[in-house]
Design a protein around this motif. Structure first.
Motif, mmCIF file in Angstrom:
data_model
loop_
_atom_site.group_PDB
_atom_site.id
_atom_site.type_symbol
_atom_site.label_atom_id
_atom_site.label_comp_id
_atom_site.label_asym_id
_atom_site.label_seq_id
_atom_site.Cartn_x
_atom_site.Cartn_y
_atom_site.Cartn_z
ATOM 1 N N GLN A 153 0.858 -1.175 0.000
ATOM 2 C CA GLN A 153 0.000 0.000 0.000
ATOM 3 C C GLN A 153 0.898 1.229 0.000
ATOM 4 O OE1 GLN A 153 -2.029 -1.790 3.481
ATOM 5 N NE2 GLN A 153 -3.830 -0.815 2.593
ATOM 6 N N THR A 154 0.574 2.211 -0.845
ATOM 7 C CA THR A 154 1.407 3.398 -1.006
ATOM 8 C C THR A 154 0.567 4.653 -0.865
ATOM 9 O OG1 THR A 154 2.745 2.171 -2.609
ATOM 10 C CG2 THR A 154 3.024 4.557 -2.556
ATOM 11 N N VAL A 155 1.063 5.594 -0.085
ATOM 12 C CA VAL A 155 0.442 6.909 0.044
ATOM 13 C C VAL A 155 1.530 7.947 -0.230
ATOM 14 C CG1 VAL A 155 -0.649 8.566 1.614
ATOM 15 C CG2 VAL A 155 -1.298 6.144 1.708
ATOM 16 N N ILE A 156 1.289 8.823 -1.191
ATOM 17 C CA ILE A 156 2.239 9.895 -1.504
ATOM 18 C C ILE A 156 1.958 11.061 -0.570
ATOM 19 C CG2 ILE A 156 3.104 11.465 -3.288
ATOM 20 C CD1 ILE A 156 3.536 8.433 -3.896
ATOM 21 N N LEU A 157 2.978 11.487 0.172
ATOM 22 C CA LEU A 157 2.827 12.622 1.087
ATOM 23 C C LEU A 157 3.208 13.937 0.424
ATOM 24 C CD1 LEU A 157 4.372 11.074 4.323
ATOM 25 C CD2 LEU A 157 1.941 11.350 3.766
ATOM 26 N N LYS A 158 4.222 13.895 -0.449
ATOM 27 C CA LYS A 158 4.707 15.119 -1.089
ATOM 28 C C LYS A 158 5.319 14.758 -2.426
ATOM 29 C CE LYS A 158 7.917 18.973 -0.408
ATOM 30 N NZ LYS A 158 6.993 20.063 -0.660
ATOM 31 N N GLY A 159 5.109 15.598 -3.426
ATOM 32 C CA GLY A 159 5.736 15.416 -4.725
ATOM 33 C C GLY A 159 5.120 14.299 -5.542
#
Length: 159
Positions: free
Chosen positions: A51-57
């Motif tokens: 599972q992946t969550v992008i926080l910035k960029g």
């Protein structure tokens, strides 16, 4: 406007967290909305169940990015490399991490929460979880990608 649209798409898809006005970001663990387990996104190992969550960029584009990865219990990730320079921190769980062109359980180092490790550009590395899963935070400079040391081990490869 283009970034606003991308941000809305990330929020709707459950894979991103919005930074406010001047780029400020404050996220408590309960604020993270994890997407359903799937094959990892760009800059991850590509393993199903990640599972992946992008926080910035955006890891697909030039520039700084930070993402959270959650890897389930008893997951083995074969040797692979990324083109960008990365630093990671273990947030929860225990991560077993090693460097080399081939997975070797004897080369793994146990990394409990709070541990930090690097993924230098184009340096092969491998990892696994045991009975508990792990959450790690990775920061790098995109564009990122993943190349397996042995292409036959690439979980995203069509067979």
């Amino acid at each position: 406007m283009k970034n606003s649209i991308r941000l809305v798409v990330l929020l709707l898809s459950g894979t991103g967290i919005a930074a406010q006005g001047g780029g400020e970001l404050r996220v408590a663990p309960s604020d993270v909305k994890w997407p359903a387990p799937a094959a990892g996104s760009v800059g991850t190992s590509g393993n199903a169940g990640t599972q992946t969550v992008i926080l910035k960029g955006d890891p697909t584009k030039p520039g700084l990015y930070t993402m959270l990865l959650r890897v389930g219990p008893n997951t083995k990730i074969e040797a692979h490399a990324h083109p960008d320079d990365r630093v990671a921190t273990v947030i929860s769980g225990t991560w077993y991490f090693g460097y080399g062109k081939q997975f070797s359980e004897s080369a793994l180092k146990m990394l409990p929460p709070g541990s930090v490790y690097t993924e230098p550009p184009n340096m092969n590395h491998f990892a696994m979880t045991r009975g508990d899963g792990v959450t790690i935070q990775i920061t790098g400079t995109g564009p990122s990608g993943t190349v397996y040391a042995d292409p036959a081990n690439d979980p995203t490869r069509k067979k």
